[in-house]
Write a protein that holds these residues in place. Structure first.
Motif, PDB file in Angstrom:
ATOM      1  N   PHE A   1       0.669  -1.261   0.030  1.00  0.00           N
ATOM      2  CA  PHE A   1       0.062   0.085  -0.011  1.00  0.00           C
ATOM      3  C   PHE A   1       0.817   1.242   0.049  1.00  0.00           C
ATOM      4  N   ILE A   2       2.083   1.116   0.702  1.00  0.00           N
ATOM      5  CA  ILE A   2       2.815   2.445   0.472  1.00  0.00           C
ATOM      6  C   ILE A   2       3.544   2.502  -0.900  1.00  0.00           C
ATOM      7  N   SER A   3       3.993   1.395  -1.503  1.00  0.00           N
ATOM      8  CA  SER A   3       4.336   1.426  -3.074  1.00  0.00           C
ATOM      9  C   SER A   3       3.216   2.045  -3.766  1.00  0.00           C
ATOM     10  N   LEU A   4       1.933   1.562  -3.465  1.00  0.00           N
ATOM     11  CA  LEU A   4       0.771   1.856  -4.362  1.00  0.00           C
ATOM     12  C   LEU A   4       0.718   3.637  -4.293  1.00  0.00           C
ATOM     13  N   PHE A   5       0.828   3.993  -3.013  1.00  0.00           N
ATOM     14  CA  PHE A   5       0.835   5.510  -2.753  1.00  0.00           C
ATOM     15  C   PHE A   5       1.828   6.304  -3.292  1.00  0.00           C
ATOM     16  N   SER A   6       3.120   5.645  -3.300  1.00  0.00           N
ATOM     17  CA  SER A   6       4.077   6.435  -3.953  1.00  0.00           C
ATOM     18  C   SER A   6       4.106   6.540  -5.533  1.00  0.00           C
ATOM     19  N   PHE A   7       3.778   5.526  -6.034  1.00  0.00           N
ATOM     20  CA  PHE A   7       3.343   5.379  -7.322  1.00  0.00           C
ATOM     21  C   PHE A   7       2.533   6.364  -7.900  1.00  0.00           C
ATOM     22  N   ILE A   8       1.165   6.372  -7.384  1.00  0.00           N
ATOM     23  CA  ILE A   8       0.106   7.205  -7.819  1.00  0.00           C
ATOM     24  C   ILE A   8       0.638   8.726  -7.437  1.00  0.00           C
ATOM     25  N   LEU A   9       1.292   8.976  -6.254  1.00  0.00           N
ATOM     26  CA  LEU A   9       1.761  10.228  -5.912  1.00  0.00           C
ATOM     27  C   LEU A   9       2.620  10.836  -7.203  1.00  0.00           C
ATOM     28  N   PHE A  10       3.629  10.022  -7.410  1.00  0.00           N
ATOM     29  CA  PHE A  10       4.695  10.465  -8.413  1.00  0.00           C
ATOM     30  C   PHE A  10       3.798  10.620  -9.632  1.00  0.00           C
ATOM     31  N   ASN A  11       2.954   9.858 -10.170  1.00  0.00           N
ATOM     32  CA  ASN A  11       2.397  10.189 -11.491  1.00  0.00           C
ATOM     33  C   ASN A  11       1.518  11.283 -11.510  1.00  0.00           C
ATOM     34  N   ASN A  12       0.769  11.599 -10.285  1.00  0.00           N
ATOM     35  CA  ASN A  12       0.160  12.563 -10.127  1.00  0.00           C
ATOM     36  C   ASN A  12       0.828  13.927 -10.171  1.00  0.00           C
ATOM     37  N   PHE A  13       1.783  14.141  -9.824  1.00  0.00           N
ATOM     38  CA  PHE A  13       2.841  15.196  -9.556  1.00  0.00           C
ATOM     39  C   PHE A  13       3.395  15.393 -10.803  1.00  0.00           C
ATOM     40  N   LEU A  14       4.009  14.447 -11.484  1.00  0.00           N
ATOM     41  CA  LEU A  14       4.347  14.393 -13.121  1.00  0.00           C
ATOM     42  C   LEU A  14       3.520  15.102 -13.952  1.00  0.00           C
ATOM     43  N   GLY A  15       2.115  14.771 -13.645  1.00  0.00           N
ATOM     44  CA  GLY A  15       1.164  15.394 -14.713  1.00  0.00           C
ATOM     45  C   GLY A  15       1.050  16.754 -14.749  1.00  0.00           C
ATOM     46  N   LEU A  16       1.467  17.433 -13.456  1.00  0.00           N
ATOM     47  CA  LEU A  16       1.211  19.063 -13.415  1.00  0.00           C
ATOM     48  C   LEU A  16       2.485  19.541 -14.228  1.00  0.00           C
TER      49      LEU A  16
ATOM     50  N   PRO B   1       4.277  20.763 -17.652  1.00  0.00           N
ATOM     51  CA  PRO B   1       4.015  20.843 -19.057  1.00  0.00           C
ATOM     52  C   PRO B   1       4.413  19.783 -19.669  1.00  0.00           C
ATOM     53  N   TYR B   2       3.751  19.530 -20.916  1.00  0.00           N
ATOM     54  CA  TYR B   2       4.028  18.454 -21.811  1.00  0.00           C
ATOM     55  C   TYR B   2       4.477  17.008 -21.487  1.00  0.00           C
ATOM     56  N   ILE B   3       3.899  16.770 -20.062  1.00  0.00           N
ATOM     57  CA  ILE B   3       4.019  15.317 -19.625  1.00  0.00           C
ATOM     58  C   ILE B   3       2.845  14.717 -19.602  1.00  0.00           C
ATOM     59  N   PHE B   4       2.873  13.562 -20.036  1.00  0.00           N
ATOM     60  CA  PHE B   4       1.465  12.866 -20.186  1.00  0.00           C
ATOM     61  C   PHE B   4       0.960  12.497 -18.792  1.00  0.00           C
ATOM     62  N   THR B   5      -0.250  12.638 -18.417  1.00  0.00           N
ATOM     63  CA  THR B   5      -0.721  12.399 -17.143  1.00  0.00           C
ATOM     64  C   THR B   5      -1.462  10.972 -17.162  1.00  0.00           C
ATOM     65  N   SER B   6      -0.720   9.992 -16.855  1.00  0.00           N
ATOM     66  CA  SER B   6      -1.048   8.627 -16.966  1.00  0.00           C
ATOM     67  C   SER B   6      -2.209   8.370 -16.016  1.00  0.00           C
ATOM     68  N   SER B   7      -2.267   9.065 -14.675  1.00  0.00           N
ATOM     69  CA  SER B   7      -3.008   8.572 -13.793  1.00  0.00           C
ATOM     70  C   SER B   7      -4.423   9.263 -14.088  1.00  0.00           C
ATOM     71  N   SER B   8      -4.642   9.950 -15.132  1.00  0.00           N
ATOM     72  CA  SER B   8      -6.259  10.356 -15.566  1.00  0.00           C
ATOM     73  C   SER B   8      -6.739   9.373 -16.346  1.00  0.00           C
ATOM     74  N   HIS B   9      -6.155   8.117 -16.808  1.00  0.00           N
ATOM     75  CA  HIS B   9      -6.815   7.418 -17.681  1.00  0.00           C
ATOM     76  C   HIS B   9      -7.146   5.989 -16.872  1.00  0.00           C
ATOM     77  N   LEU B  10      -8.548   5.645 -17.198  1.00  0.00           N
ATOM     78  CA  LEU B  10      -9.205   4.410 -16.568  1.00  0.00           C
ATOM     79  C   LEU B  10      -8.134   3.346 -16.660  1.00  0.00           C
ATOM     80  N   ILE B  11      -7.528   3.238 -17.816  1.00  0.00           N
ATOM     81  CA  ILE B  11      -6.598   2.000 -18.270  1.00  0.00           C
ATOM     82  C   ILE B  11      -5.685   1.708 -17.056  1.00  0.00           C
ATOM     83  N   MET B  12      -4.947   2.876 -16.368  1.00  0.00           N
ATOM     84  CA  MET B  12      -4.313   2.825 -15.612  1.00  0.00           C
ATOM     85  C   MET B  12      -4.759   2.597 -14.047  1.00  0.00           C
ATOM     86  N   SER B  13      -5.791   3.559 -13.855  1.00  0.00           N
ATOM     87  CA  SER B  13      -6.394   3.493 -12.381  1.00  0.00           C
ATOM     88  C   SER B  13      -7.178   2.237 -12.176  1.00  0.00           C
ATOM     89  N   LEU B  14      -7.896   1.772 -13.291  1.00  0.00           N
ATOM     90  CA  LEU B  14      -8.635   0.419 -13.218  1.00  0.00           C
ATOM     91  C   LEU B  14      -7.660  -0.634 -13.209  1.00  0.00           C
TER      92      LEU B  14
END
Length: 222
Positions: free
Chosen positions: A71-86, A88-101
């Motif tokens: 669960f700590i690894s899951l939190f870290s992975f989602i947090l890094f991807n959410n931050f990277l989406g902020l 410019p010009y970096i794809f926000t993978s956590s905004s897609h259902l294919i990844m979150s699902l």
């Protein structure tokens, strides 16, 4: 207009065809000192991990060692991807259902398989809340079953929808910039900075909510 707006979330844009690799960018931008010496950044992250470990251990309510690591690894992975989406010009993978699902569904399936295989009576008891009148028991079983089945979907949609909503609002406001008078552009910049701070908070909160809910779902099957 709407097609162009949502094209910023397209996994296969012409700008960069390997957009899904953005999920690994965080591993390359971490300073080398983070891995070599106990730097301030390292000590801060260890403090966060230990705080999460203590909280998840209470939620899981079990003495098994190492059960909080996933669960700590899951939190870290989602947090890094959410931050990277902020950025410019970096794809926000956590905004897609294919990844979150893809994160929520395997966790939920593993919890259900473990629970129904090893604790069948306990899982059946969850379908009828304590104190339910006998007349309402069939309806409660249907309601609890449906609410249990849609759990991975609600987890995935909550994360994706929150990430998309903030990005779309910032994009809409940014597109109005060229048409605004000079005085209003200063206000627009201030609003965009405030939204960026808000999105930073949302990135942390949504990764925490996703992980805590997954932990609670796990605690129900033991």
């Amino acid at each position: 207009m709407m097609a162009n707006l949502f094209s910023s979330f397209d996994p296969t844009t012409k700008l960069f065809s390997l957009n899904w690799l953005s999920s690994l960018i965080g591993l390359f931008i971490i300073p080398v000192s983070f891995w070599l010496i106990p730097s301030r950044l390292n000590m801060l992250w260890i403090k966060i991990i230990m705080t999460l470990h203590k909280e998840f251990k209470i939620l899981l309510n079990t003495e098994t060692k190492g059960n909080t690591l996933i669960f700590i690894s899951l939190f870290s992975f989602i947090l890094f991807n959410n931050f990277l989406g902020l950025f410019p010009y970096i794809f926000t993978s956590s905004s897609h259902l294919i990844m979150s699902l893809g994160l929520a569904l395997p966790l939920w399936l593993s919890f259900m398989l473990y629970g129904w295989t090893n604790n069948t009576t306990h899982m059946l008891a969850h379908l009828v809340p304590q104190g339910t009148p006998p007349v309402l028991m069939p309806f409660m079983v249907c309601i609890e079953s449906i609410s249990n089945i849609i759990r991975p979907g609600t987890l995935a949609i909550r994360l994706s929808a929150n990430m998309i909503a903030g990005h779309l609002l910032m994009t809409l406001l940014g597109n109005t910039g060229p048409t605004l008078p000079f005085m209003l552009i200063n206000i627009l910049i201030i609003v965009q900075i405030a939204l960026l701070i808000l999105e930073t908070a949302v990135s942390i909160i949504q990764s925490y909510v996703f992980t805590v809910l997954s932990t609670l779902y796990s605690s129900e099957v033991v």
